[in-house]
Motif scaffolding. Structure first.
Motif, PDB file in Angstrom:
ATOM      1  N   ASP A  11       0.760  -1.258  -0.032  1.00 62.19           N
ATOM      2  CA  ASP A  11       0.110  -0.021  -0.025  1.00 62.19           C
ATOM      3  C   ASP A  11       0.818   1.336   0.028  1.00 62.19           C
ATOM      4  O   ASP A  11       0.262   2.281   0.299  1.00 62.19           O
ATOM      5  CB  ASP A  11      -0.971  -0.044   1.104  1.00 62.19           C
ATOM      6  CG  ASP A  11      -1.901  -1.045   1.258  1.00 62.19           C
ATOM      7  OD1 ASP A  11      -2.740  -1.113   0.034  1.00 62.19           O
ATOM      8  OD2 ASP A  11      -2.100  -1.916   2.011  1.00 62.19           O
ATOM      9  N   ILE A  13       3.202   1.928   2.281  1.00 63.50           N
ATOM     10  CA  ILE A  13       3.522   2.619   3.568  1.00 63.50           C
ATOM     11  C   ILE A  13       5.076   2.048   4.037  1.00 63.50           C
ATOM     12  O   ILE A  13       5.208   0.880   3.845  1.00 63.50           O
ATOM     13  CB  ILE A  13       2.547   2.057   4.669  1.00 63.50           C
ATOM     14  CG1 ILE A  13       1.110   2.388   4.203  1.00 63.50           C
ATOM     15  CG2 ILE A  13       3.071   2.650   5.823  1.00 63.50           C
ATOM     16  CD1 ILE A  13       0.846   3.754   4.111  1.00 63.50           C
ATOM     17  N   LYS A  50       3.688   6.617   0.362  1.00 70.75           N
ATOM     18  CA  LYS A  50       2.407   7.585   1.005  1.00 70.75           C
ATOM     19  C   LYS A  50       2.897   7.813   2.399  1.00 70.75           C
ATOM     20  O   LYS A  50       2.013   8.918   2.830  1.00 70.75           O
ATOM     21  CB  LYS A  50       1.297   6.714   0.674  1.00 70.75           C
ATOM     22  CG  LYS A  50       1.099   6.234  -0.436  1.00 70.75           C
ATOM     23  CD  LYS A  50      -0.480   5.447  -0.727  1.00 70.75           C
ATOM     24  CE  LYS A  50      -0.920   4.981  -2.013  1.00 70.75           C
ATOM     25  NZ  LYS A  50      -2.218   4.264  -2.017  1.00 70.75           N
ATOM     26  N   LYS A  99       4.249  14.012   3.718  1.00 69.20           N
ATOM     27  CA  LYS A  99       3.875  12.595   3.782  1.00 69.20           C
ATOM     28  C   LYS A  99       3.733  12.409   5.410  1.00 69.20           C
ATOM     29  O   LYS A  99       4.504  12.871   6.114  1.00 69.20           O
ATOM     30  CB  LYS A  99       4.661  11.636   3.382  1.00 69.20           C
ATOM     31  CG  LYS A  99       5.052  11.723   1.804  1.00 69.20           C
ATOM     32  CD  LYS A  99       6.291  10.920   1.524  1.00 69.20           C
ATOM     33  CE  LYS A  99       6.512  10.906  -0.029  1.00 69.20           C
ATOM     34  NZ  LYS A  99       7.579  10.124  -0.560  1.00 69.20           N
ATOM     35  N   LYS A 197      -0.561   2.310  10.418  1.00 67.54           N
ATOM     36  CA  LYS A 197      -0.845   2.227   8.878  1.00 67.54           C
ATOM     37  C   LYS A 197      -2.376   2.956   8.580  1.00 67.54           C
ATOM     38  O   LYS A 197      -2.420   3.786   7.793  1.00 67.54           O
ATOM     39  CB  LYS A 197      -0.661   0.826   8.315  1.00 67.54           C
ATOM     40  CG  LYS A 197      -1.055   1.016   6.731  1.00 67.54           C
ATOM     41  CD  LYS A 197      -0.942  -0.605   6.237  1.00 67.54           C
ATOM     42  CE  LYS A 197      -1.265  -0.727   4.922  1.00 67.54           C
ATOM     43  NZ  LYS A 197      -1.040  -1.916   4.399  1.00 67.54           N
ATOM     44  N   ASP A 198      -3.198   2.499   9.428  1.00 61.93           N
ATOM     45  CA  ASP A 198      -4.612   2.829   9.216  1.00 61.93           C
ATOM     46  C   ASP A 198      -5.021   4.595   9.461  1.00 61.93           C
ATOM     47  O   ASP A 198      -5.493   5.100   8.732  1.00 61.93           O
ATOM     48  CB  ASP A 198      -5.474   2.454  10.119  1.00 61.93           C
ATOM     49  CG  ASP A 198      -6.901   2.537  10.061  1.00 61.93           C
ATOM     50  OD1 ASP A 198      -7.298   2.163   8.945  1.00 61.93           O
ATOM     51  OD2 ASP A 198      -7.465   3.189  11.184  1.00 61.93           O
ATOM     52  N   ILE A 200      -2.260   6.831   8.837  1.00 62.52           N
ATOM     53  CA  ILE A 200      -1.815   7.370   7.634  1.00 62.52           C
ATOM     54  C   ILE A 200      -2.787   7.298   6.360  1.00 62.52           C
ATOM     55  O   ILE A 200      -2.853   8.438   5.873  1.00 62.52           O
ATOM     56  CB  ILE A 200      -0.562   6.428   7.208  1.00 62.52           C
ATOM     57  CG1 ILE A 200       0.595   6.993   8.405  1.00 62.52           C
ATOM     58  CG2 ILE A 200      -0.033   7.124   5.980  1.00 62.52           C
ATOM     59  CD1 ILE A 200       1.886   6.140   7.933  1.00 62.52           C
ATOM     60  N   LEU A 201      -3.256   6.370   6.302  1.00 61.01           N
ATOM     61  CA  LEU A 201      -4.223   6.048   5.220  1.00 61.01           C
ATOM     62  C   LEU A 201      -5.413   6.898   5.208  1.00 61.01           C
ATOM     63  O   LEU A 201      -6.093   7.544   4.325  1.00 61.01           O
ATOM     64  CB  LEU A 201      -4.889   4.725   4.849  1.00 61.01           C
ATOM     65  CG  LEU A 201      -3.661   3.573   4.488  1.00 61.01           C
ATOM     66  CD1 LEU A 201      -4.390   2.295   4.654  1.00 61.01           C
ATOM     67  CD2 LEU A 201      -3.152   3.974   3.107  1.00 61.01           C
ATOM     68  N   LYS A 202      -5.944   7.223   6.400  1.00 61.39           N
ATOM     69  CA  LYS A 202      -6.899   8.200   6.816  1.00 61.39           C
ATOM     70  C   LYS A 202      -6.410   9.630   6.754  1.00 61.39           C
ATOM     71  O   LYS A 202      -7.304  10.672   6.774  1.00 61.39           O
ATOM     72  CB  LYS A 202      -7.771   7.818   8.068  1.00 61.39           C
ATOM     73  CG  LYS A 202      -8.357   6.527   8.009  1.00 61.39           C
ATOM     74  CD  LYS A 202      -9.034   5.949   9.241  1.00 61.39           C
ATOM     75  CE  LYS A 202      -9.813   4.786   9.082  1.00 61.39           C
ATOM     76  NZ  LYS A 202     -10.440   4.211  10.516  1.00 61.39           N
ATOM     77  N   PRO A 204      -3.990  11.701   4.929  1.00 59.38           N
ATOM     78  CA  PRO A 204      -3.240  11.905   3.694  1.00 59.38           C
ATOM     79  C   PRO A 204      -2.535  13.292   3.985  1.00 59.38           C
ATOM     80  O   PRO A 204      -1.384  13.381   3.397  1.00 59.38           O
ATOM     81  CB  PRO A 204      -3.841  11.815   2.542  1.00 59.38           C
ATOM     82  CG  PRO A 204      -4.998  12.084   2.900  1.00 59.38           C
ATOM     83  CD  PRO A 204      -5.377  11.599   4.313  1.00 59.38           C
TER      84      PRO A 204
END
Length: 713
Positions: A11, A13, A50, A99, A197-198, A200-202, A204
């Motif tokens: 993903d 990360i 990301k 990032k 990780k979660d 980070i994805l939420k 950006p």
């Protein structure tokens, strides 16, 4: 990369994992920090990444900076500043990256480890009772130099920042969350990396709060109007710091300055301010002394580095403690706390039960303060078995005798105890003055006989003198050190002699204080100067604790008193027998101890010793310290002490010798060897031979020239 692992998942990360090679913990030094910043730079510049998770492959996140690296730093002040500036630049690169970066904090994140986490956009901490975060550099004579002062300031405001940093506070996960030092906590069962990780994805898009142009440090001027009490608060903080440190600890003064000046500017300028004050601190002799003594010497001793080589670790299950007075009760408590079963013996069951109640009170106090629970306390207390029967000692694998300082009594309990214990069991005497070789004459196995001198109160005082008699075997010394480290105390090994090291040397401090009182120096001046030079308590107050009657009894039993000691004995005899000033316990010593009131110096001293009005406070302080330093060297010269570092460790932990000096041996180089000799010569001319330097020390000083007498750094 040797110390930093780098992976990118499907993903996008990136996981930057601290895993310092050949070390049980992650530490920051020139090599590891260089690898870390090279890796973060790589991740930031990689278009496929990301977000970044910073974590650890070890139990702890990052334990902090390598203090040996700082102690041995051999560059210039400019070199040091440039190094810090480069560090700040790399951490700012992390913050200014578009990032998101998350710190996944497991175990401990202390000092520089927490500073790295503070430069991340989000911090998740594992919520476990043993886990802590904190900027703890002040405990070793430094302060945070990788942005910690300024990021704490912007998260907490000045009041908590000053409190947490100067007190080296370590916070639990829940405390850290409440203070916003971490943003999220999770249970040990959770996957902290998945949570990172979660996030980070939420999230950006990220920005550090202090990079918002509208950001203002809480509780400071905001450019529109003056915040009420801002200047006054810093003035009071400085005054309180001086009252506590008497100006002896430059790192405290400098960290307050870094926080004050950094609060009224932007983050980049504030980091420059921090760096300059950090450099000034690192290059002070006080900081070098504290790092060497508190971290390296005491740290090594706490790990049992004094243990003789080639002996396996000795394990213990049951310890017998003879005598349930305050010392014996304290030894029983720390042994039970370390997981050992304890047989606490006294002459009566009532006395033994009273000894166990000492442990009960400590535990109840901890429960009342929220530092323990009944569920934790009960198993600990159940490990202590009070008894009046010597037969209950037969299964013990270590005996520690802590009865009154009476030779005949100690002989008696030694013989009755050895009659029931196994031949392999070590017998240790907790004596502060009686020679171990003499006590071992009552033993049928003197090679198994050793001294373990604890300090009161045992549950709080970290030092234990391991005293070697003439016939004590190395195997016994090794096993004794294993016990001391097991109960999380700091051992130093000393050879036999009356008073050993700490009791003997501390007597010089007390004696000098009483002598100055007899000379007419006001008692309040003596006590205040002692605290001003960094001693935790004055010589007169500690004499009351020890009891003047006991001091007199010891002197009456000593056949080889010097002329100075004979005069001192006469002075103490007058104080005790003519004026009835005996001890704190009796309510009448150098101080008055009114029931329910605050102690105060007895007002009649000027009628007994004619008071001087012309006295030199610097000389008073030097007399108190030089008396201890010179006698400490005599202990080293005669073989009572094996190494100079043992003198430094013992003097700091056992005597309260000022830590900023590095200890009794380091004090010579702290003053400057030539200056020390010159001042000692002056004192010897004015006050007598007790200030005359031993020939061996004079030769060391002459051989050192302009260099240090004892340690290179």
């Amino acid at each position: 990369m040797q110390h930093i692992k780098y992976t990118i998942d499907t993903d996008g990360i990136a996981f930057i994992t601290w895993d310092v090679a050949n070390s049980p913990v992650n530490i920051m030094n020139a090599e590891t920090i260089s690898e870390f910043f090279a890796t973060t730079d790589k991740a930031i510049k990689d278009a496929t990444v990301k977000g970044i998770v910073i974590n650890s492959a070890k139990r702890d996140f990052i334990a902090g900076g390598d203090l040996k690296w700082f102690l041995n730093f051999d560059g210039s002040k400019q070199d040091c500043y440039d190094m810090l500036a480069k560090t700040h630049q790399s951490m700012r690169q992390m913050e200014l990256s578009s990032k998101p970066i998350v710190a996944a904090i497991s175990g401990l994140a202390l000092g520089g480890g927490l500073e790295i986490a503070l430069a991340c956009n989000h911090r998740i901490m594992l919520n476990h009772p043993a886990n802590r975060i904190g900027l703890v550099e002040c405990s070793v004579g430094l302060f945070p130099g990788a942005g910690g002062t300024q990021r704490f300031l912007r998260l907490l405001g000045p009041r908590k920042t000053i409190e947490y940093i100067t007190q080296s506070r370590k916070l639990t996960a829940e405390q850290a969350l409440k203070d916003t030092l971490v943003n999220q906590i999770c249970s040990p069962e959770d996957d902290i990396n998945a949570l990172a990780k979660d996030w980070i994805l939420k999230n950006p898009e990220v920005q550090q709060p202090w990079d918002d142009k509208r950001f203002v440090v809480l509780g400071t001027p905001n450019g529109i109007g003056q915040v009420s009490g801002f200047t006054e608060f810093y003035s009071v903080s400085n005054a309180m710091a001086y009252k506590t440190t008497h100006g002896n600890l430059p790192h405290i003064k400098n960290v307050l300055s870094a926080i004050y000046h950094g609060s009224s500017t932007g983050i980049d300028k504030a980091l420059e301010v921090e760096a300059r004050y950090f450099v000034n601190t690192l290059f002070t002799k006080e900081t070098k002394n504290i790092i060497r003594a508190a971290f390296i010497f005491i740290g090594d001793a706490a790990k049992g580095k004094a243990k003789p080589k080639d002996f396996e670790n000795t394990t213990y299950k049951k310890v017998g403690v003879l005598g349930a007075g305050m010392m014996g009760a304290g030894i029983a408590y720390v042994s039970a706390k370390a997981g050992l079963d304890v047989v606490l013996k006294d002459v009566s069951m009532e006395g033994a039960e009273k000894g166990k109640s000492y442990s009960s009170k400590i535990e109840q106090d901890k429960i009342a303060k929220g530092r323990s629970t009944e569920d934790k306390s009960k198993p600990l207390l159940d490990k202590i078995q009070p008894t009046a029967s010597v037969e209950d000692l037969k299964d013990c694998d270590l005996i520690i005798e802590a009865v009154f300082e009476n030779l005949d009594l100690k002989y008696k309990v030694t013989q009755e105890t050895e009659a029931v214990i196994a031949d392999a069991v070590i017998y240790a005497s907790n004596t502060s003055t009686l020679p171990i070789t003499a006590l071992a004459k009552a033993s049928k196995k003197p090679e198994k006989f050793i001294g373990l001198h604890f300090f009161s109160p045992v549950d709080k005082m970290p030092l234990v003198e391991v005293i070697v008699g003439e016939k004590t075997s190395d195997e016994t010394v090794a096993a004794a050190i294993d016990y001391v480290t097991k109960i999380k105390k700091v051992p130093i090994v000393v050879n036999d002699g009356r008073g050993f090291f700490t009791s003997r040397v501390f007597g010089k401090f007390v004696n000098e204080g009483i002598k100055m009182l007899a000379e007419g120096i006001p008692p309040a001046v003596i006590e205040n100067v002692a605290k001003k030079i960094g001693m935790p308590i004055g010589p007169l107050a500690i004499s009351d604790e020890v009891t003047l009657k006991l001091m007199l009894d010891i002197m009456n039993e000593s056949p080889d008193l010097t002329e100075f000691e004979k005069e001192l004995k006469d002075t103490i005899d007058t104080i005790v027998n003519k004026h009835g000033r005996v001890s704190k316990k009796s309510g009448k010593g150098f101080y008055e101890y009114p029931e329910g009131g605050k102690k105060y110096l007895w007002e009649e001293w000027p009628t007994i010793f004619k008071q001087q009005t012309d006295y030199d406070e610097e000389e008073i302080g030097k007399r108190l310290l030089f008396a201890m330093v010179i006698d400490s060297y005599k202990c080293l010269d005669s073989g009572v002490l094996r190494e100079p570092r043992d003198a430094d460790i013992g003097s700091i932990l056992g005597l309260g010798f000022p830590i900023y000096t590095g200890g009794v041996m380091s004090y010579i180089d702290y003053i400057g060897a030539k200056e020390f000799k010159a001042y000692a010569d002056t004192l010897a001319q004015k006050y007598g031979e007790r200030f005359q330097l031993p020939d061996a020390l004079v030769k060391r000083i002459e051989a050192a020239g302009e260099g240090r007498v004892f340690y290179k750094n």
